[in-house]
Every structure is written in structure tokens, then in C-alpha cells.
Design a protein around this motif. Sequence first.
Motif, PDB file in Angstrom:
ATOM      1  N   PRO A   3       0.903  -1.216  -0.145  1.00 31.59           N
ATOM      2  CA  PRO A   3       0.190   0.174  -0.026  1.00 31.59           C
ATOM      3  C   PRO A   3       0.707   1.121   0.199  1.00 31.59           C
ATOM      4  CG  PRO A   3      -0.017  -0.984   2.275  1.00 31.59           C
ATOM      5  CD  PRO A   3       0.690  -2.052   1.378  1.00 31.59           C
ATOM      6  N   ALA A   4       0.353   2.179  -0.662  1.00 29.76           N
ATOM      7  CA  ALA A   4       0.991   3.664  -0.675  1.00 29.76           C
ATOM      8  C   ALA A   4       1.391   4.079   0.854  1.00 29.76           C
ATOM      9  CB  ALA A   4       0.339   4.603  -1.565  1.00 29.76           C
ATOM     10  N   MET A   5       2.378   4.801   1.037  1.00 31.52           N
ATOM     11  CA  MET A   5       2.600   5.389   2.431  1.00 31.52           C
ATOM     12  C   MET A   5       1.857   6.625   2.195  1.00 31.52           C
ATOM     13  SD  MET A   5       6.671   4.594   3.133  1.00 31.52           S
ATOM     14  CE  MET A   5       6.486   5.149   4.798  1.00 31.52           C
ATOM     15  N   ARG A   6       1.399   6.927   3.469  1.00 31.95           N
ATOM     16  CA  ARG A   6       0.544   8.449   3.314  1.00 31.95           C
ATOM     17  C   ARG A   6       1.597   9.270   3.811  1.00 31.95           C
ATOM     18  NH1 ARG A   6      -0.045  10.280   8.657  1.00 31.95           N
ATOM     19  NH2 ARG A   6       0.394   8.411  10.505  1.00 31.95           N
ATOM     20  N   GLU A   7       1.423  10.627   3.576  1.00 32.83           N
ATOM     21  CA  GLU A   7       2.167  11.751   3.817  1.00 32.83           C
ATOM     22  C   GLU A   7       2.252  11.959   5.264  1.00 32.83           C
ATOM     23  OE1 GLU A   7       4.280  13.749   1.995  1.00 32.83           O
ATOM     24  OE2 GLU A   7       3.890  12.256   0.242  1.00 32.83           O
ATOM     25  N   PRO A   8       3.478  12.299   5.940  1.00 36.57           N
ATOM     26  CA  PRO A   8       3.314  12.752   7.463  1.00 36.57           C
ATOM     27  C   PRO A   8       2.589  13.925   7.731  1.00 36.57           C
ATOM     28  CG  PRO A   8       5.527  12.226   6.777  1.00 36.57           C
ATOM     29  CD  PRO A   8       4.625  12.373   5.397  1.00 36.57           C
ATOM     30  N   THR A   9       1.777  13.855   8.671  1.00 36.79           N
ATOM     31  CA  THR A   9       1.008  14.980   9.144  1.00 36.79           C
ATOM     32  C   THR A   9       1.836  15.792  10.270  1.00 36.79           C
ATOM     33  OG1 THR A   9       0.143  13.706  11.101  1.00 36.79           O
ATOM     34  CG2 THR A   9      -1.034  13.372   8.644  1.00 36.79           C
ATOM     35  N   GLU A  10       1.005  16.646  10.672  1.00 30.84           N
ATOM     36  CA  GLU A  10       1.594  17.914  11.500  1.00 30.84           C
ATOM     37  C   GLU A  10       1.629  17.187  12.936  1.00 30.84           C
ATOM     38  OE1 GLU A  10       2.454  21.963  11.905  1.00 30.84           O
ATOM     39  OE2 GLU A  10       3.651  20.420  10.936  1.00 30.84           O
ATOM     40  N   LEU A  11       0.554  16.213  13.161  1.00 32.45           N
ATOM     41  CA  LEU A  11       0.676  15.477  14.474  1.00 32.45           C
ATOM     42  C   LEU A  11       1.689  14.388  14.447  1.00 32.45           C
ATOM     43  CD1 LEU A  11      -0.797  14.435  17.044  1.00 32.45           C
ATOM     44  CD2 LEU A  11      -2.203  13.075  15.713  1.00 32.45           C
ATOM     45  N   ASP A  12       2.058  13.799  13.276  1.00 39.57           N
ATOM     46  CA  ASP A  12       3.267  12.820  13.289  1.00 39.57           C
ATOM     47  C   ASP A  12       4.496  13.694  13.758  1.00 39.57           C
ATOM     48  OD1 ASP A  12       1.777  10.660  12.489  1.00 39.57           O
ATOM     49  OD2 ASP A  12       1.889  11.311  10.341  1.00 39.57           O
ATOM     50  N   ARG A  13       4.756  14.797  13.085  1.00 42.24           N
ATOM     51  CA  ARG A  13       5.841  15.798  13.303  1.00 42.24           C
ATOM     52  C   ARG A  13       6.029  16.070  14.838  1.00 42.24           C
ATOM     53  NH1 ARG A  13       6.735  20.679  14.791  1.00 42.24           N
ATOM     54  NH2 ARG A  13       4.724  21.436  14.232  1.00 42.24           N
ATOM     55  N   ILE A  14       4.876  16.247  15.581  1.00 40.11           N
ATOM     56  CA  ILE A  14       4.811  16.834  16.686  1.00 40.11           C
ATOM     57  C   ILE A  14       5.038  15.316  17.748  1.00 40.11           C
ATOM     58  CG2 ILE A  14       3.511  17.709  18.528  1.00 40.11           C
ATOM     59  CD1 ILE A  14       1.987  19.492  16.425  1.00 40.11           C
ATOM     60  N   LEU A  15       4.392  14.427  17.615  1.00 39.07           N
ATOM     61  CA  LEU A  15       4.822  13.422  18.411  1.00 39.07           C
ATOM     62  C   LEU A  15       6.054  12.630  18.187  1.00 39.07           C
ATOM     63  CD1 LEU A  15       1.397  11.320  17.686  1.00 39.07           C
ATOM     64  CD2 LEU A  15       2.355  12.684  19.805  1.00 39.07           C
ATOM     65  N   ALA A  16       6.739  13.043  17.022  1.00 43.23           N
ATOM     66  CA  ALA A  16       8.258  12.607  17.078  1.00 43.23           C
ATOM     67  C   ALA A  16       9.342  13.510  17.359  1.00 43.23           C
ATOM     68  CB  ALA A  16       8.295  12.496  15.530  1.00 43.23           C
ATOM     69  N   LEU A  17       8.697  14.627  18.114  1.00 43.27           N
ATOM     70  CA  LEU A  17       9.889  15.517  18.674  1.00 43.27           C
ATOM     71  C   LEU A  17      10.403  14.707  19.710  1.00 43.27           C
ATOM     72  CD1 LEU A  17       7.859  18.952  18.280  1.00 43.27           C
ATOM     73  CD2 LEU A  17       9.794  18.117  17.238  1.00 43.27           C
ATOM     74  N   PRO A  18      11.651  14.973  20.180  1.00 43.95           N
ATOM     75  CA  PRO A  18      12.450  14.593  21.303  1.00 43.95           C
ATOM     76  C   PRO A  18      11.831  15.290  22.606  1.00 43.95           C
ATOM     77  CG  PRO A  18      13.721  15.871  20.096  1.00 43.95           C
ATOM     78  CD  PRO A  18      12.728  15.737  19.092  1.00 43.95           C
ATOM     79  N   VAL A  19      11.617  14.432  23.633  1.00 46.27           N
ATOM     80  CA  VAL A  19      11.305  14.898  24.978  1.00 46.27           C
ATOM     81  C   VAL A  19      12.281  15.276  25.797  1.00 46.27           C
ATOM     82  CG1 VAL A  19       9.773  14.655  26.831  1.00 46.27           C
ATOM     83  CG2 VAL A  19       9.042  13.832  24.629  1.00 46.27           C
TER      84      VAL A  19
END
Length: 215
Positions: free
Chosen positions: A1-17
Motif C-alpha cells: 500500500p502507498a505510504m501516507r504523507e506525514p501529518t503535523e501530528l506525526d511531526r509533533i509526536l516525533a519531537l524528542p522529549v
Amino acid sequence: PAMREPTELDRILALPVMDPTWQPPDLSAHFRRIGGLQTLRPIQSKALYMAAQFGGLFAPIGVGFGKTLIAALLPVAMRAERPLLMIPPSPRADLAAQWQEYGRHWNLPRGLEVKSYELLSQPDSSAMLSFLRPDLLIFDEAHKLADQKSARTRRVARYLDAFPDTKVCVLSGSFTAKSIKDYAHLAAWSLGYRSPLQLKFGERETWARELDVFR
């Protein structure tokens, strides 16, 4: 299946803590002039370290914790050539006395322009920004730019659109009164893709409708 484009939520959740207990070493010696006696507070060292490390600063720091000294030393920490510090209107005598005291202890930056937010509300302020062409914008009491519809905030936004390499540092003890929209744009200016809030205006509006209801 085609991969979806990353969303703003994906970017935010991937930020280091970051570990909230982490502190950088005391940076006083790096900024203090010979014979200076003052010492940076831990939160001041941390703010200056993070600004230099990441090329921007979003600093929710309360009253009495030394935001003004942080703002004064940020151009040194970030090696800015044309820094511009925006501050609320204040009596010139008080400001001059404060900076004179800082100058006894700290290596203050040369060529730092200090202007009042009131100037940004004037029609010719866009020309002022273009003339000064700051490579670092420092906003002390940055909640003065909370209203994205105000003339002063729109003028800053236009400048940053024209000169996207400009570094931005924002400091305030009261970034918001009621909505994430009060500071989402400030986080975007200062942190870029590292902002924990939405970078696009439309998505900020959507999130605000969901989050602000709890206030």
C-alpha cells in the motif's frame, strides 16, 4: 500500500522529549567580563545554551527570573551581527540604569538595537525593520505579539516571510490568556519545525477549537 504523507501530528509526536531535570553547566564565565561579580541563574544558563544550540528560543519564564539579562546576552550566545531587541515602553532612565549595571558584570553585545513595541504599531515600522535588517529578533515580553491580527504582529510576520533565515527568540511570563493561538505563531517563529504546535494557520484553528474548550 502507498505510504501516507506525514501529518503535523506525526511531526509533533516525533519531537524528542527533554529530561526536565537536565541542566547545562554554569555559563557565567563564558559571558562575564573581567572583574564581573554576578552569576547566571540556572534558568538563564539553560536559556542561553538552548538558544545557541538550536538557533532560536521559546522561553516561558516568569517574572523575577532574569529574562532581561537573558535577552541582553542572547546576541552574544547566538553570534548575531545585527540583533534587534524589542521591549515594552519603559522610562529611559530606568532602562539606562539597568543596562549600566549589567555592563559592569557582563560582556554585553555591541551594536544591539533596542526598540519599543510601540514602534511596530506605526505605519513606517516595516521600513525600520528593512533598514535595520536584523539577523536576530529578540522579543522580551513577547505576549505583546499575541494577537496575530494586530498591525505589529503582521509586520513582524511579513519581515520573517521576506527573510526566513532570521533567528527569533521570544520570552514571556504570560504567553497566553486563553488560547494556543496566542503563542503558536511565536513558537513557529522561534523553533521552526521543532515547535510542539502546528505550523500552519488552518491547523492551529482546528486544534484550538478542541484544546481551548478546556480552559
